[in-house]
Design a protein around this motif. Structure first.
Motif: not given
Length: 140
Positions: A91-93, A97-103, A109-118
């Motif tokens: 629900s949080l994600m 996804l809807e509000r920040v990344f417009r679905n 995913v790419s923003t998440l990986v940029d923020a914290k490299p895997l």
């Protein structure tokens, strides 16, 4: 205006206000917690009074998402979630996804990986996950 009630305990979709979703997520992280511990866990990004936390917990309990028991000592109650963490996190994600990344799931995913490299093992697990998604898509 009345809020919609969830269809099941597993349904923690957008009917929950953000503060309630964040409280539920913190409760999942802590396992069991008193209201004061939850307030402390949320204080960095959502400071609130004890009365506000008590209200949130009461609302979550009314929806069947949280239960409580008497603490072993003192007057406090110990709260625990009655839904699986995946329902809360989904629900949080979904909201992010809807509000920040417009679905746009790839942007999320790419923003998440940029923020914290895997790490290497995380990349391997992600590769396996993508392969499984691709396999399911081909079966349709």
């Amino acid at each position: 205006m009345t809020r919609r009630r969830p269809r099941s305990k597993e349904s923690t979709d957008s009917f929950l206000p953000e503060a309630e979703l964040e409280t539920l997520a913190a409760l999942h992280e802590l396992g069991e917690a008193e209201a004061s511990q939850l307030r402390e866990a949320l204080a960095k990004f959502r400071p609130m009074t004890h009365a506000s936390m008590a209200t949130l917990l009461r609302r979550l309990e009314e929806r069947g998402l949280v239960s409580h028991r008497k603490a072993e000592s003192g007057k406090a109650f110990v709260y625990s979630a009655t839904v699986k963490p995946t329902a809360t996190y989904r629900s949080l994600m979904k909201r992010v996804l809807e509000r920040v990344f417009r679905n746009d799931a790839l942007a999320l995913v790419s923003t998440l990986v940029d923020a914290k490299p895997l790490k290497d093992d995380e990349i391997d697990r992600l590769r396996t996950f993508v392969d499984e998604l691709d396999s399911r898509r081909r079966k349709r």
